[in-house]
Design a protein around this motif. Sequence first.
Motif, PDB file in Angstrom:
ATOM      1  N   ASN A  82       0.697  -0.718  -0.144  1.00  0.00           N
ATOM      2  CA  ASN A  82      -0.366   0.417   0.141  1.00  0.00           C
ATOM      3  C   ASN A  82       1.111   1.196   0.020  1.00  0.00           C
ATOM      4  OD1 ASN A  82      -2.338   1.389   0.172  1.00  0.00           O
ATOM      5  ND2 ASN A  82      -3.021   0.995   2.165  1.00  0.00           N
ATOM      6  N   THR A  83       0.733   1.770   1.394  1.00  0.00           N
ATOM      7  CA  THR A  83       1.292   3.192   1.004  1.00  0.00           C
ATOM      8  C   THR A  83       3.276   2.590   1.642  1.00  0.00           C
ATOM      9  OG1 THR A  83       1.426   3.353   3.350  1.00  0.00           O
ATOM     10  CG2 THR A  83      -0.528   4.456   2.266  1.00  0.00           C
ATOM     11  N   ALA A  84       3.362   1.436   1.086  1.00  0.00           N
ATOM     12  CA  ALA A  84       5.376   1.535   1.820  1.00  0.00           C
ATOM     13  C   ALA A  84       5.902   1.787   2.543  1.00  0.00           C
ATOM     14  CB  ALA A  84       6.015   1.335   0.666  1.00  0.00           C
ATOM     15  N   SER A  85       4.463   2.909   3.614  1.00  0.00           N
ATOM     16  CA  SER A  85       5.455   3.190   4.701  1.00  0.00           C
ATOM     17  C   SER A  85       5.620   2.450   5.647  1.00  0.00           C
ATOM     18  CB  SER A  85       4.717   4.501   5.301  1.00  0.00           C
ATOM     19  OG  SER A  85       3.412   4.629   5.481  1.00  0.00           O
ATOM     20  N   ALA A  86       5.148   0.937   6.078  1.00  0.00           N
ATOM     21  CA  ALA A  86       4.771   0.417   7.480  1.00  0.00           C
ATOM     22  C   ALA A  86       6.278  -0.803   6.097  1.00  0.00           C
ATOM     23  CB  ALA A  86       4.062  -0.336   7.934  1.00  0.00           C
ATOM     24  N   GLU A  87       6.905  -1.865   7.464  1.00  0.00           N
ATOM     25  CA  GLU A  87       8.522  -2.485   6.702  1.00  0.00           C
ATOM     26  C   GLU A  87       7.524  -3.661   8.154  1.00  0.00           C
ATOM     27  OE1 GLU A  87      12.459  -2.509   5.155  1.00  0.00           O
ATOM     28  OE2 GLU A  87      12.248  -1.419   6.468  1.00  0.00           O
ATOM     29  N   HIS A  99       9.273  -9.588  13.533  1.00  0.00           N
ATOM     30  CA  HIS A  99       8.663  -7.811  14.004  1.00  0.00           C
ATOM     31  C   HIS A  99       8.361  -6.372  12.658  1.00  0.00           C
ATOM     32  CE1 HIS A  99      12.838  -7.727  12.698  1.00  0.00           C
ATOM     33  NE2 HIS A  99      12.845  -6.016  12.901  1.00  0.00           N
ATOM     34  N   HIS A 100       7.551  -5.476  13.139  1.00  0.00           N
ATOM     35  CA  HIS A 100       7.584  -4.563  11.932  1.00  0.00           C
ATOM     36  C   HIS A 100       7.869  -2.914  12.008  1.00  0.00           C
ATOM     37  CE1 HIS A 100       3.036  -3.687  13.014  1.00  0.00           C
ATOM     38  NE2 HIS A 100       3.091  -2.789  12.210  1.00  0.00           N
ATOM     39  N   GLN A 101       8.132  -2.604  11.328  1.00  0.00           N
ATOM     40  CA  GLN A 101       8.145  -0.303  11.754  1.00  0.00           C
ATOM     41  C   GLN A 101       6.896  -0.255  11.219  1.00  0.00           C
ATOM     42  OE1 GLN A 101      10.708   1.976   9.587  1.00  0.00           O
ATOM     43  NE2 GLN A 101      10.762   3.065  11.286  1.00  0.00           N
ATOM     44  N   ARG A 102       6.373   0.635  12.047  1.00  0.00           N
ATOM     45  CA  ARG A 102       4.651   1.717  11.748  1.00  0.00           C
ATOM     46  C   ARG A 102       4.365   1.924  11.398  1.00  0.00           C
ATOM     47  NH1 ARG A 102       2.169   2.449  17.900  1.00  0.00           N
ATOM     48  NH2 ARG A 102      -0.057   2.291  15.635  1.00  0.00           N
ATOM     49  N   ARG A 103       2.911   1.714  10.344  1.00  0.00           N
ATOM     50  CA  ARG A 103       2.850   3.173   9.757  1.00  0.00           C
ATOM     51  C   ARG A 103       2.250   4.182  10.055  1.00  0.00           C
ATOM     52  NH1 ARG A 103      -3.042   3.305   6.003  1.00  0.00           N
ATOM     53  NH2 ARG A 103      -2.280   4.789   4.679  1.00  0.00           N
ATOM     54  N   SER A 104       1.440   4.403  11.798  1.00  0.00           N
ATOM     55  CA  SER A 104       1.108   5.429  11.893  1.00  0.00           C
ATOM     56  C   SER A 104       1.940   5.506  13.123  1.00  0.00           C
ATOM     57  CB  SER A 104      -0.031   4.764  12.918  1.00  0.00           C
ATOM     58  OG  SER A 104       0.414   4.154  14.150  1.00  0.00           O
ATOM     59  N   LEU A 108       7.905   3.854  16.266  1.00  0.00           N
ATOM     60  CA  LEU A 108       7.849   2.573  16.494  1.00  0.00           C
ATOM     61  C   LEU A 108       8.249   1.591  16.070  1.00  0.00           C
ATOM     62  CD1 LEU A 108       4.557   3.859  18.668  1.00  0.00           C
ATOM     63  CD2 LEU A 108       6.915   3.352  19.962  1.00  0.00           C
ATOM     64  N   TYR A 109       8.278   0.434  16.559  1.00  0.00           N
ATOM     65  CA  TYR A 109       8.355  -0.694  15.926  1.00  0.00           C
ATOM     66  C   TYR A 109       7.281  -1.921  16.519  1.00  0.00           C
ATOM     67  CZ  TYR A 109      12.268  -0.574  13.317  1.00  0.00           C
ATOM     68  OH  TYR A 109      13.392   0.544  12.544  1.00  0.00           O
ATOM     69  N   ALA A 110       6.119  -3.107  15.915  1.00  0.00           N
ATOM     70  CA  ALA A 110       5.451  -3.347  16.723  1.00  0.00           C
ATOM     71  C   ALA A 110       6.499  -5.541  16.739  1.00  0.00           C
ATOM     72  CB  ALA A 110       4.453  -3.661  15.707  1.00  0.00           C
ATOM     73  N   VAL A 111       6.212  -5.775  18.228  1.00  0.00           N
ATOM     74  CA  VAL A 111       7.408  -7.098  18.259  1.00  0.00           C
ATOM     75  C   VAL A 111       6.332  -7.780  18.308  1.00  0.00           C
ATOM     76  CG1 VAL A 111       8.953  -8.983  19.386  1.00  0.00           C
ATOM     77  CG2 VAL A 111       9.612  -6.092  18.131  1.00  0.00           C
ATOM     78  N   ASN A 112       6.651  -8.996  17.358  1.00  0.00           N
ATOM     79  CA  ASN A 112       5.103 -10.704  17.427  1.00  0.00           C
ATOM     80  C   ASN A 112       5.483 -10.742  18.981  1.00  0.00           C
ATOM     81  OD1 ASN A 112       3.887 -12.707  16.892  1.00  0.00           O
ATOM     82  ND2 ASN A 112       4.521 -13.691  15.116  1.00  0.00           N
ATOM     83  N   VAL A 113       4.758 -11.077  19.663  1.00  0.00           N
ATOM     84  CA  VAL A 113       5.264 -11.244  21.553  1.00  0.00           C
ATOM     85  C   VAL A 113       4.957 -12.808  20.848  1.00  0.00           C
ATOM     86  CG1 VAL A 113       3.516  -9.612  22.578  1.00  0.00           C
ATOM     87  CG2 VAL A 113       2.274 -11.938  21.915  1.00  0.00           C
TER      88      VAL A 113
END
Length: 155
Positions: A82-87, A99-104, A108-113
């Motif tokens: 999509n916008t390619a802003s989240a990786e 994990h991923h780098q957040r779009r919003s 911040l990164y989000a890690v798979n718990v």
Amino acid sequence: MPTGVTGSNAVAAEIVGDVKVRTGQCHCGAVRFEASLSDGFDTVRRCTCSYCRMRGAVVAMVEMGGIRILQGEDALTRYRFNTASAEHFFCAHCGIYTHHQRRSDTRLYAVNVACLDGISPFDFLEVPVTDGVNHPNDTGKPARRAGTLRFIPAE
């Protein structure tokens, strides 16, 4: 014990100041990492966007610089859409999303718990679900909670 976490898994957190440092890995062990959860598990969530719906992971937030790859950086593969802003990062061998780098908030990164040592997504009795279908970057409105995912253990 972190909010919403049950059992002895919650006690295993290594606390460094106010930061909870956790190690984790993909399924095959090719990728190992360390994540500094500054808010512990108070930030766990799921999302309703098309990608997160299919992935189904429960995530916790990590600030920029809070993920350190200990092994297997060359085994990580990336995906953007999509916008390619989240990786989004995956192990190229076993396919597990780590994990991923957040779009919003790209700070911040989000890690798979589920990748964190000693933690399961089923340790969280309630997980807030954010409305990713109506993403704040698309609507210009604040993030909205879409609901709550509940895990009710069998007796």
